[in-house]
Design an enzyme around this catalytic site. Structure first.
Site, mmCIF file in Angstrom:
data_model
loop_
_atom_site.group_PDB
_atom_site.id
_atom_site.type_symbol
_atom_site.label_atom_id
_atom_site.label_comp_id
_atom_site.label_asym_id
_atom_site.label_seq_id
_atom_site.Cartn_x
_atom_site.Cartn_y
_atom_site.Cartn_z
ATOM 1 N N SER A 22 -37.039 1.656 98.140
ATOM 2 C CA SER A 22 -37.079 2.893 98.919
ATOM 3 C C SER A 22 -38.497 3.087 99.434
ATOM 4 O O SER A 22 -39.463 2.627 98.805
ATOM 5 C CB SER A 22 -36.689 4.089 98.040
ATOM 6 O OG SER A 22 -36.972 5.322 98.694
ATOM 7 N N GLY A 58 -19.662 1.619 95.445
ATOM 8 C CA GLY A 58 -18.535 2.493 95.677
ATOM 9 C C GLY A 58 -18.761 3.596 96.687
ATOM 10 O O GLY A 58 -17.826 4.316 97.032
ATOM 11 N N TYR A 75 -38.212 8.323 89.988
ATOM 12 C CA TYR A 75 -37.645 7.528 91.082
ATOM 13 C C TYR A 75 -38.715 6.656 91.728
ATOM 14 O O TYR A 75 -38.497 5.469 91.994
ATOM 15 C CB TYR A 75 -37.034 8.488 92.107
ATOM 16 C CG TYR A 75 -36.196 7.836 93.185
ATOM 17 C CD1 TYR A 75 -34.853 7.559 92.976
ATOM 18 C CD2 TYR A 75 -36.742 7.518 94.419
ATOM 19 C CE1 TYR A 75 -34.073 6.984 93.960
ATOM 20 C CE2 TYR A 75 -35.970 6.942 95.419
ATOM 21 C CZ TYR A 75 -34.646 6.677 95.184
ATOM 22 O OH TYR A 75 -33.879 6.102 96.167
ATOM 23 N N GLY A 80 -23.485 -0.347 92.641
ATOM 24 C CA GLY A 80 -23.444 0.933 93.335
ATOM 25 C C GLY A 80 -22.687 0.818 94.642
ATOM 26 O O GLY A 80 -22.988 1.492 95.620
ATOM 27 N N ALA A 131 -39.647 3.844 89.338
ATOM 28 C CA ALA A 131 -38.581 2.854 89.240
ATOM 29 C C ALA A 131 -38.539 1.970 90.480
ATOM 30 O O ALA A 131 -38.408 0.740 90.375
ATOM 31 C CB ALA A 131 -37.236 3.550 89.043
ATOM 32 N N LYS A 132 -38.672 2.563 91.652
ATOM 33 C CA LYS A 132 -38.614 1.786 92.885
ATOM 34 C C LYS A 132 -39.850 0.906 93.045
ATOM 35 O O LYS A 132 -39.751 -0.234 93.535
ATOM 36 C CB LYS A 132 -38.456 2.706 94.093
ATOM 37 C CG LYS A 132 -37.091 3.373 94.178
ATOM 38 C CD LYS A 132 -35.942 2.367 94.178
ATOM 39 C CE LYS A 132 -34.616 2.991 94.579
ATOM 40 N NZ LYS A 132 -33.497 2.018 94.525
ATOM 41 N N ASP A 186 -21.776 0.031 84.178
ATOM 42 C CA ASP A 186 -23.059 0.720 84.078
ATOM 43 C C ASP A 186 -24.122 -0.361 83.988
ATOM 44 O O ASP A 186 -24.239 -1.043 82.964
ATOM 45 C CB ASP A 186 -23.091 1.610 82.839
ATOM 46 C CG ASP A 186 -24.375 2.429 82.716
ATOM 47 O OD1 ASP A 186 -25.384 2.046 83.352
ATOM 48 O OD2 ASP A 186 -24.373 3.433 81.983
ATOM 49 N N VAL A 187 -24.905 -0.537 85.048
ATOM 50 C CA VAL A 187 -25.830 -1.669 85.108
ATOM 51 C C VAL A 187 -26.995 -1.543 84.137
ATOM 52 O O VAL A 187 -27.726 -2.512 83.930
ATOM 53 C CB VAL A 187 -26.366 -1.879 86.539
ATOM 54 C CG1 VAL A 187 -25.235 -2.230 87.485
ATOM 55 C CG2 VAL A 187 -27.141 -0.659 87.028
#
Length: 250
Positions: free
Chosen positions: A139, A12, A151, A10, A154-155, A60-61
Site C-alpha cells: 500500500s 472474496g 497497517y 483475500g 505491516a505494509k 485464515d492466512v
C-alpha cells in the site's frame, strides 16, 4: 497462463476478487482464499460462469495450520501452485499511543505473517518446477500514514519481505514483487470514509481531488499490474515495489 495455478488470498471481495477474476480471464486455474468463504464462493461462481476453473477455500492466512490445509486443498483440486498473490488484509486504525495490542497483532498477523506463511507454503512447489511468481499487495501507506501504525508497519514489512525473498528465490526461477495501491474504491473505503466523518461519495470526491490523474482507482487497476508481474516473460523483474496510485510515490 493457461497452464498455471494461481492462489489469491483475500480473494472474496475488493482488490482480491478483481485479481482472481483477472487471472482466471488470462487462463489460470484459481484458488480463491478468504476468511469469508461465502465471498470466495461467490467469486468462484463468477469465474466458472465465464468458463474458468476455480475453487473456494476458507482460510485464515495468519494461522499455519489453516494455510497448510488451504494450499493442500488447492493443489489437490487444481494442481501445484505457480502464482501466489498475497492480498489478504484489513485495517484497525487508531492513534499509535491508543492502539490496543490486539489490534496491532491482528493486522500484522494477517498482512505480514500471512504473506510469509503463504510464501513458505507455496514456494517449494515453485522451486521444484523452476518457475514461480509471487506478488505481495502492499500500500502507499507503507510510506507513512496517520492513525494506522499497525497497517503502515505491516505494509512496510511486506515490502521488506518482498526484497529479501526476491534475492533468495531468484536462482530458482521465482520472482517476488509488490504492488502498493493508492486509493481504491472497495469496502475498506467505506471504513475510511466513516473514520473521516464523511459519506462515501464525499470521501471519494475528496480523494479524487488529491490524485494527479483525477480519479479513484478500481480493483481492475491493481489486477492489471498483477498480470504484468505474473506474466511468463516478466522474469527479469523481481524485488520491485510498484505504486499503482494515480501519481508518483516513493
Amino acid at each position: 497462463m493457461e497452464t498455471r495455478v494461481a492462489v489469491v488470498t483475500g480473494g472474496g471481495s475488493g482488490i482480491g476478487a478483481g485479481v482472481a477474476l483477472a487471472l482466471a480471464g488470462a487462463g489460470c486455474r484459481v484458488g480463491v482464499l478468504d476468511r469469508n468463504e461465502d465471498g470466495a464462493r461467490s467469486v468462484v461462481e463468477e469465474i466458472r460462469a465465464a468458463g474458468g476453473s476455480a475453487v473456494a477455500v476458507g482460510a485464515d492466512v495468519g494461522v499455519p495450520e489453516s494455510v497448510e490445509r488451504a494450499v493442500d486443498e488447492v493443489t489437490a483440486a487444481l494442481g501445484p501452485v505457480g502464482i501466489l498473490v498475497n492480498n489478504a488484509g484489513f485495517a484497525r486504525d487508531s492513534m499509535v499511543l491508543d492502539m490496543p495490542l490486539e489490534d496491532w497483532d491482528a493486522v500484522v498477523a494477517t498482512h505480514l505473517r500471512g504473506s510469509f506463511l503463504m510464501l513458505q507454503a507455496t514456494a517449494p512447489a515453485m522451486r521444484s518446477a523452476g518457475w514461480g511468481r509471487i506478488v505481495n499487495i502492499s500500500s502507499i501507506s507503507a510510506l507513512g500514514d496517520n492513525n494506522r501504525a499497525n497497517y503502515v508497519a505491516a505494509k512496510a514489512g511486506v515490502e521488506g519481505l518482498t526484497r529479501a525473498a526476491a534475492l533468495e528465490l531468484a536462482p530458482y526461477g521465482i520472482t517476488v514483487n509488490a504492488i502498493g495501491p493508492g486509493v481504491v474504491n472497495t469496502a475498506m473505503t467505506k471504513v475510511s470514509a466513516a473514520r473521516a466523518g464523511r459519506t462515501l461519495d464525499e470521501h471519494l470526491e475528496a480523494m479524487r481531488k488529491s490524485i494527479p490523474v483525477g480519479r479513484v482507482g478500481t480493483p481492475y487497476d491493481i489486477a492489471r499490474a498483477v498480470l504484468f508481474f505474473a506474466a511468463e516473460d516478466a522474469d527479469y523483474v523481481t524485488g520491485q515495489v510498484l505504486y499503482v496510485s494515480g501519481g508518483p510515490h516513493g
